[in-house]
Motif scaffolding. Structure first.
Motif, short mmCIF file in Angstrom:
data_model
loop_
_atom_site.label_atom_id
_atom_site.label_comp_id
_atom_site.label_asym_id
_atom_site.label_seq_id
_atom_site.Cartn_x
_atom_site.Cartn_y
_atom_site.Cartn_z
N UNK A 98 0.98 -0.99 0.12
CA UNK A 98 -0.03 0.09 0.08
C UNK A 98 0.94 1.18 -0.14
N UNK A 99 1.91 1.12 0.62
CA UNK A 99 3.00 2.60 0.77
C UNK A 99 3.50 2.60 -0.58
N UNK A 100 4.00 1.76 -1.13
CA UNK A 100 4.50 1.91 -2.59
C UNK A 100 3.59 2.47 -3.60
N UNK A 101 2.39 2.03 -3.48
CA UNK A 101 1.51 2.67 -4.44
C UNK A 101 1.36 4.04 -4.20
N UNK A 143 12.17 8.97 -1.18
CA UNK A 143 12.53 8.71 0.39
C UNK A 143 11.78 7.65 0.79
N UNK A 144 10.27 7.57 0.26
CA UNK A 144 9.61 6.49 0.99
C UNK A 144 9.62 5.22 -0.31
N UNK A 145 10.14 5.41 -1.37
CA UNK A 145 10.07 4.29 -2.45
C UNK A 145 11.24 3.23 -2.22
N UNK A 146 12.48 3.67 -1.99
CA UNK A 146 13.63 2.74 -2.09
C UNK A 146 13.39 1.37 -1.08
N UNK A 147 13.27 1.67 0.07
CA UNK A 147 13.21 0.58 0.94
C UNK A 147 12.06 -0.39 0.81
N UNK A 148 10.85 0.18 0.41
CA UNK A 148 9.81 -0.74 0.09
C UNK A 148 9.87 -1.61 -1.16
N UNK A 149 10.56 -1.11 -2.13
CA UNK A 149 10.90 -1.92 -3.38
C UNK A 149 11.80 -2.84 -3.21
N UNK A 150 12.98 -2.58 -2.25
CA UNK A 150 13.92 -3.54 -1.89
C UNK A 150 13.40 -4.53 -1.16
N UNK A 151 12.52 -4.27 -0.13
CA UNK A 151 11.86 -5.46 0.93
C UNK A 151 10.91 -6.22 0.03
N UNK A 152 10.22 -5.78 -1.02
CA UNK A 152 9.34 -6.34 -1.94
C UNK A 152 9.89 -7.81 -2.42
N UNK A 153 11.17 -7.69 -2.83
CA UNK A 153 11.85 -8.85 -3.64
C UNK A 153 12.50 -9.80 -2.24
N UNK A 154 13.16 -8.73 -1.51
CA UNK A 154 13.87 -9.56 -0.30
C UNK A 154 13.07 -10.36 0.35
N UNK A 155 12.05 -9.89 0.89
CA UNK A 155 11.23 -10.59 1.52
C UNK A 155 10.15 -11.69 0.93
N UNK A 156 10.20 -11.73 -0.29
CA UNK A 156 9.49 -12.81 -0.85
C UNK A 156 10.17 -14.08 -1.53
N UNK A 157 11.62 -13.85 -1.87
CA UNK A 157 12.15 -14.94 -2.48
C UNK A 157 13.24 -15.77 -1.69
#
Length: 450
Positions: A98-101, A143-157
Motif C-alpha cells: 500500500x505504501x509503494x502505491x 525517500x519512501x520508495x527505495x526501502x519498500x521496493x527492496x523489501x518487496x523482493x528480499x522478503x518474498x524470494x
C-alpha cells in the motif's frame, strides 16, 4: 494414505508454484516501479544541468544560474530522509504494498506538473518557487520508495539470493537514467536548440502520467510479503517503528548512511555535474556527454545484478569495499581525462566510473536491508539509505561547482571524492555483514533489541 500423500504433494506443488509466481511479480513490480520513480528523478537532474538555469533563473550569471539550479536539485535530496521517515512508518505499520502505491502516485504527478510549469519569463518568481515545491514532493516520494521496493523482493524470494533479489530495485536507477537521459538525448539530437529549450524538454516529463498508470497496474497485482505478513499475524508490528528504529538501531542507520558516501556522491557528479563541467568548461556537445552517461547506465543493467549475485557468494562487504576502493583510484584520473580531452578517453572514463558505482550499488540493497529486523526494516533501512542524500548526493553538484569556481582546478573535486571513499571504507569495516543471516530470526538482532 497414498491418496492423502498425493493430495499433500499437490498442495505443496501449488504453494511452490504460487511462491515462484509472486517472486516474479514482486521482482517485476520492484524493477518497474523504481524505474519509473528514478526516471522522473533523473529527468529533473538532467534538466537542472541543461535547461533550468536559463528557464527559471534567467537574470543570473552562468555560474549563479548553475548554483541556483543545483540548489533546487539539492532540495529533493534534503526531503528524502523525511520521506523515508513518513513512509517508513506506514510501511512498517500497514505494509509494503500500500505504501509503494502512494509513493508512485506522488512522484508521477509531481513530475508531470513540471512538464507544464511556465518559466520565470511568464509567471516570475512563482516559477522557481513552484519548481522547488514539486522537487520537495519528488524527494518525499523517492525517500519512501527505495526501502519498500527492496523489501518487496528480499522478503518474498529465496533467502540465499537476497543480494540478487534486492538488486531488482537497484536496476531501477540505471533503467530510469537510460529512459530519462535517453529521452532528453534523443530530443536534443532531433530538435534544434531553440525548440528543445522551448518545449522539447517537457515531453519526457509529461510521459510520467502514462508511466505512473502502468506502474500502478503492476503494483496493485502483488501480495504483501510473507515476512511482513507473519509479523502482522503474530501482532509484532511496532506502534512507533521509525522511533524504535532510531532508538535501538541508530548505529546501523548511521553506518548505512556512511556506507553510501563513495557510491552516491560520485554518482551524481558522474551523471549530473559532468554535464555542466564538460559542456561549459571543455565545450563538448550536450549530446556527446549524454550519450556517454547513457551507455554507462545501460551497462549497469548487467553489472548491478552481477555484483549483487557475487555478494551472495562471497559476502557483501568484500564486493562493496572493492567498489569503494576502485572509486578512490578513479578520482584523480577521472578529471585528468576530462581535462585532457579526447572523445574516446572521455567516453571510456565515464563508463569506468559507472562500473565502480555498480560494484557498490548492486549489493547495497541487501547490505542495508539485512541490518534491520523485519518489523523495523522499512523505516530503518529507508532512513539509513536516504540520510546519505543530505550529506552526500544532494550537495555534490553544488559543492563541485563551488570548488571549481574557488580553486580553479577540478582536482579539488577529486579530493572531495577521496574524502567520501574514506568515510565509506570506515563504515563498511564496522557494519555487520549479515549476508548469511536468517532475517526471520530476531535473535540475530538481539545485540540491540528492538
Amino acid at each position: 494414505m497414498v491418496l492423502g500423500r498425493n493430495e499433500a504433494n499437490k498442495v505443496i506443488d501449488r504453494q511452490a508454484t504460487e511462491q515462484r509466481s509472486q517472486v516474479r511479480k514482486a521482482a517485476i513490480a520492484s524493477a518497474i516501479g523504481t524505474t519509473i520513480e528514478w526516471y522522473d528523478f533523473f529527468l529533473y537532474n538532467t534538466a537542472a544541468a541543461l535547461i533550468f538555469p536559463h528557464l527559471f533563473f534567467p537574470a543570473s550569471s552562468s555560474y549563479a544560474g548553475a548554483m541556483q539550479s543545483f540548489a533546487t536539485y539539492a532540495v529533493g535530496f534534503a526531503a528524502r530522509p523525511i520521506g523515508a521517515a513518513i513512509f517508513g512508518y506506514w510501511g512498517d505499520r500497514i505494509g509494503r504494498k500500500a505504501t509503494l502505491v502512494i509513493t508512485l502516485l506522488l512522484m508521477g504527478i509531481a513530475s508531470g506538473i513540471v512538464g507544464v510549469l511556465p518559466g520565470a519569463s511568464a509567471i516570475g518568481i512563482a516559477a522557481p518557487l513552484i519548481l522547488v515545491a514539486l522537487r520537495l514532493i519528488q524527494g518525499l516520494a523517492v525517500g519512501g520508495e527505495w526501502s519498500g521496493s527492496v523489501l518487496l523482493t528480499m522478503e518474498w524470494g529465496d533467502q540465499r539470493k537476497r543480494g540478487l533479489l534486492g538488486s531488482f530495485a537497484q536496476i531501477g536507477v540505471p533503467a530510469g537514467l537510460v529512459l530519462g537521459t535517453g529521452g532528453l538525448t534523443l530530443l536534443s539530437a532531433v530538435l534544434s536548440d531553440a525548440a528543445f529549450s522551448a518545449w522539447g524538454w517537457r515531453i519526457p516529463f509529461l510521459l510520467s502520467f502514462v508511466l505512473v498508470g502502468i506502474g500502478l497496474v503492476i503494483r496493485l497485482r502483488i501480495l504483501e510479503t510473507p515476512m511482513f505478513a507473519a509479523v502482522v499475524a503474530k501482532q509484532q508490528t511496532s506502534r512507533s517503528p521509525v522511533g524504535d528504529a532510531i532508538r535501538h538501531h541508530w548505529r546501523e542507520i548511521l553506518l548505512s548512511a556512511g556506507l553510501r558516501f563513495s557510491e552516491q556522491m560520485p554518482f551524481y557528479l558522474f551523471t549530473s555535474y559532468v554535464l555542466v563541467y564538460v559542456v561549459a568548461e571543455h565545450h563538448y556537445s550536450k549530446t556527446f556527454v549524454l550519450n556517454a552517461v547513457l551507455v554507462g547506465a545501460a551497462l549497469e543493467l548487467f553489472t548491478i545484478p552481477y555484483f549483487s549475485q557475487l555478494s551472495d557468494r562471497i559476502g557483501r562487504k568484500k564486493v562493496y569495499l572493492s567498489g569503494a576502493v576502485l572509486t578512490g583510484l578513479l578520482a584523480f584520473p577521472y578529471f585528468a581525462v576530462l581535462k585532457a580531452g579526447g572523445y574516446a578517453p572521455v567516453f571510456l572514463i565515464v563508463i569506468a566510473s559507472m562500473i565502480a558505482h555498480a560494484m557498490q550499488y548492486g549489493p547495497q540493497a541487501a547490505f542495508i536491508g539485512e541490518s534491520f529486523p523485519t518489523h523495523l526494516r522499512y523505516g530503518g533501512a529507508g532512513l539509513g539509505y536516504q540520510l546519505a542524500s543530505v550529506f552526500a548526493g544532494g550537495p555534490a553538484p553544488l559543492l563541485a561547482t563551488w570548488l571549481l569556481h574557488v580553486t580553479g582546478t577540478p582536482y579539488s573535486i577529486s579530493a572531495y571524492i577521496l574524502l567520501a571513499v574514506v568515510v565509506t571504507v570506515l563504515c563498511a569495516v564496522y557494519i555487520t555483514d549479515r549476508s548469511r543471516t536468517d532475517l526471520t530470526d530476531h535473535a540475530a538482532y538481539a545485540r540491540r533489541p528492538a
